[in-house]
Scaffold this active site. Structure first.
Site, PDB file in Angstrom:
ATOM      1  N   GLY A  79      53.581  53.666  39.651  1.00 10.29           N
ATOM      2  CA  GLY A  79      54.004  53.256  40.986  1.00 10.29           C
ATOM      3  C   GLY A  79      53.868  54.366  42.016  1.00 10.29           C
ATOM      4  O   GLY A  79      53.398  54.139  43.133  1.00 10.29           O
ATOM      5  N   THR A  80      54.264  55.563  41.636  1.00 14.38           N
ATOM      6  CA  THR A  80      54.220  56.671  42.591  1.00 14.38           C
ATOM      7  C   THR A  80      52.786  56.940  43.032  1.00 14.38           C
ATOM      8  O   THR A  80      52.506  57.089  44.227  1.00 14.38           O
ATOM      9  CB  THR A  80      54.830  57.944  41.956  1.00 14.38           C
ATOM     10  OG1 THR A  80      56.170  57.633  41.547  1.00 14.38           O
ATOM     11  CG2 THR A  80      54.835  59.107  42.925  1.00 14.38           C
ATOM     12  N   ASN A 159      65.133  49.079  44.853  1.00 12.64           N
ATOM     13  CA  ASN A 159      65.461  49.520  43.503  1.00 12.64           C
ATOM     14  C   ASN A 159      66.937  49.864  43.325  1.00 12.64           C
ATOM     15  O   ASN A 159      67.440  49.857  42.223  1.00 12.64           O
ATOM     16  CB  ASN A 159      64.599  50.729  43.122  1.00 12.64           C
ATOM     17  CG  ASN A 159      64.555  51.769  44.211  1.00 12.64           C
ATOM     18  OD1 ASN A 159      64.122  51.490  45.331  1.00 12.64           O
ATOM     19  ND2 ASN A 159      65.015  52.955  43.912  1.00 12.64           N
ATOM     20  N   GLN A 197      59.754  46.787  41.837  1.00 15.23           N
ATOM     21  CA  GLN A 197      60.949  46.126  41.287  1.00 15.23           C
ATOM     22  C   GLN A 197      60.790  44.614  41.219  1.00 15.23           C
ATOM     23  O   GLN A 197      61.637  43.930  40.644  1.00 15.23           O
ATOM     24  CB  GLN A 197      62.188  46.467  42.126  1.00 15.23           C
ATOM     25  CG  GLN A 197      62.655  47.912  41.988  1.00 15.23           C
ATOM     26  CD  GLN A 197      63.233  48.234  40.608  1.00 15.23           C
ATOM     27  OE1 GLN A 197      63.741  47.356  39.907  1.00 15.23           O
ATOM     28  NE2 GLN A 197      63.131  49.484  40.195  1.00 15.23           N
ATOM     29  N   THR A 255      38.750  59.675  33.191  1.00 11.62           N
ATOM     30  CA  THR A 255      38.514  58.674  32.149  1.00 11.62           C
ATOM     31  C   THR A 255      39.645  57.653  32.153  1.00 11.62           C
ATOM     32  O   THR A 255      40.815  58.013  32.124  1.00 11.62           O
ATOM     33  CB  THR A 255      38.422  59.355  30.767  1.00 11.62           C
ATOM     34  OG1 THR A 255      37.430  60.376  30.843  1.00 11.62           O
ATOM     35  CG2 THR A 255      38.049  58.352  29.688  1.00 11.62           C
ATOM     36  N   CYS A 346      71.494  61.102  42.987  1.00  7.29           N
ATOM     37  CA  CYS A 346      70.295  60.320  43.285  1.00  7.29           C
ATOM     38  C   CYS A 346      69.083  60.816  42.522  1.00  7.29           C
ATOM     39  O   CYS A 346      69.129  61.790  41.770  1.00  7.29           O
ATOM     40  CB  CYS A 346      70.026  60.282  44.781  1.00  7.29           C
ATOM     41  SG  CYS A 346      69.151  61.718  45.355  1.00  7.29           S
TER      42      CYS A 346
HETATM   43  C1  LIG Z   1      60.056  53.038  39.843  1.00  7.88           C
HETATM   44  C2  LIG Z   1      59.643  52.796  41.233  1.00  7.88           C
HETATM   45  C3  LIG Z   1      58.582  53.502  41.816  1.00  7.88           C
HETATM   46  C4  LIG Z   1      57.859  54.615  41.090  1.00  7.88           C
HETATM   47  O1  LIG Z   1      57.116  54.138  40.042  1.00  7.88           O
HETATM   48  P1  LIG Z   1      56.641  55.114  38.833  1.00  7.88           P
HETATM   49  O2  LIG Z   1      55.868  54.198  37.950  1.00  7.88           O
HETATM   50  O3  LIG Z   1      57.892  55.651  38.219  1.00  7.88           O
HETATM   51  O4  LIG Z   1      55.808  56.183  39.434  1.00  7.88           O
HETATM   52  C5  LIG Z   1      58.231  53.195  43.116  1.00  7.88           C
HETATM   53  N1  LIG Z   1      58.889  52.247  43.802  1.00  7.88           N
HETATM   54  C6  LIG Z   1      59.917  51.555  43.295  1.00  7.88           C
HETATM   55  C7  LIG Z   1      60.575  50.506  44.111  1.00  7.88           C
HETATM   56  C8  LIG Z   1      60.324  51.804  41.996  1.00  7.88           C
HETATM   57  O5  LIG Z   1      61.349  51.111  41.501  1.00  7.88           O
END
Ligand SMILES: *Cc1c(COP(=O)(O)O)cnc(C)c1O
Length: 406
Positions: A79-80, A159, A197, A255, A346
């Site tokens: 996600g990041t 989240n 989420q 890769t 946090c």
């Molecule tokens: C967990 C989360 C992320 C980050 O995702 P990762 O896979 O941990 O990098 C970004 N946005 C939200 C809303 C999340 O809950």
């Protein structure tokens, strides 16, 4: 901070918003790609092509599930990374120009930090206020738009407090505004949503949501951590952040992690297939839990919207128990085998109260006296009853009988 001795062998995991277990089916689907079909998808031999096939068929599976085209899906390491690619990658299209960015004030750091970095580089940033339940307003968004606005980023579901944002309404509004801008020869505004989420329980149809960019990760939907994708609608300008061998159409070199792509596709498929049934099951648990908490702890108040299918994630309850520190609750519950999370310590581990709780108007103290419960596939009513009972024991121990109903 007090440490409690471990009191229980019982394990009740209530932190699915932080991490979900990889489902057995996902694990099984991935396994051959670590050992048997390990080829490099860029290799021209049969082993390579076998891996390539798995990668492309995973891409197609995902594309279908979000009503997109396979070439609009870029695999990332979570996600990041997807949020970073969406924000930095799109902003590079501005070249020397400085643009204006808009986001909600309750975004995940994966969105907020890249935006703050762009601000440092001379771009401008508007963070939209949210109401007491954590929702952005379409009116405020419309007011914030300027001729140089380039990107709007609003998360699908929060989240911490579970608030669902009006994504498809924002998509419709921006579509209308973009049509007017076309006539005025102003640049198009692109729309990104962080759906990390929401991927497990909500409709991710890209055309329905009206998004140009969408982030989804595997680690929150029973897939592997560090797996994810960015949906990039055809025509959306994106430059790569990682340069190298030109994989993923040049947008994400390195890769490819075939096993994780397979796992992510499987996880999303299972989640989307089962989401209606699972939502109703979790919604019932959520309602039960909320009622039990209200009855037992009259001073407790909920953060975010009241349980309702279209207002709040059905697997999240975030509340404040005035006078009881979140960290104390977390440690006591942990000693009894219950895993929860708190907005008082946090994500950055810097003991700053949560930005999200501040944004919905909580005082520093109220934000400190906070915990988040998030549930999922293994959560049962018995587990949640045990949670409520254990929380009651803590309050008794703390002498907070005032908090408890007779
Ligand atoms: C967990 C989360 C992320 C980050 O995702 P990762 O896979 O941990 O990098 C970004 N946005 C939200 C809303 C999340 O809950």
């Amino acid at each position: 901070m007090k440490d409690y001795p471990r009191k229980s062998k019982k394990q009740v995991y209530l932190d699915y918003a932080a991490a979900t277990p990889v489902s057995r089916q996902v694990e099984a689907a991935m396994r051959p790609y670590f050992t048997d079909f390990f080829g490099n998808p860029s290799s021209l031999h049969a082993q390579g092509q076998k891996a390539k096939q798995a990668l492309e068929s995973s891409r197609q599976t995902i594309a279908k599930l979000i009503s997109a085209r396979a070439e609009e899906i870029v695999f990332t390491a979570g996600g990041t990374e997807s949020c970073n690619l969406a924000i930095f990658g799109a902003s590079q299209a501005l070249g020397e120009k400085r643009g204006h960015f808009i986001a909600s004030s309750v975004e995940h750091p994966a969105v907020l930090q890249p935006l703050l970095e762009l601000k440092k580089q001379g771009h401008s940033l508007t963070l939209l206020r949210v109401d007491a339940e954590g929702r952005v307003s379409l009116k405020e968004l419309e007011k914030a738009i300027r001729p140089e606005t380039f990107l709007v980023s609003v998360m699908y579901a929060n989240n911490e407090i579970g608030t669902l944002q009006p994504i498809s309404e924002i998509g419709k509004l921006l579509k209308k505004i973009n049509q007017q801008r076309l006539v005025k020869k102003q640049g198009r505004i692109y729309f990104h949503t962080d759906a990390c989420q929401a991927g497990g329980l909500h409709d991710l149809s890209a055309p329905l949501l009206g998004v140009d960019l969408m982030t989804v990760n595997g680690g929150k939907i029973y897939g592997p951590k560090q797996s994810g994708f960015l949906y990039i609608k055809t025509g959306t300008p994106i430059s790569p952040l990682i340069l190298g061998g030109g994989q993923e159409k040049g947008l994400r070199s390195g890769t490819e992690n075939v096993a994780f792509a397979v796992g992510l596709a499987k996880a999303l498929e299972l989640a989307q297939k089962g989401r209606q049934k699972e939502s109703l099951r979790l919604f019932a648990l959520q309602n039960n839990l909320y009622r039990a908490l209200q009855k037992k702890f009259p001073k407790l108040f909920l953060n975010g919207p009241r349980p309702a299918l279209n207002a709040r994630l059905v697997n999240n309850l975030n509340f404040t128990l005035p006078g009881v520190e979140g960290e104390a609750m977390l440690l006591y519950l942990d000693a009894h085998g219950i895993a929860v999370s708190t907005g008082s310590a946090c994500s950055l581990n810097n003991h700053q109260p949560s930005q999200v709780l501040k944004a919905i108007g909580l005082s520093a103290k109220q934000a400190q006296d906070n915990i988040r419960i998030s549930f999922g596939s293994n959560t049962t009513k018995a587990g949640l009853d045990y949670f409520v009972k254990t929380l009651g024991l803590l309050l008794k121990q703390l002498g907070k009988v005032v908090n408890e109903a007779k």
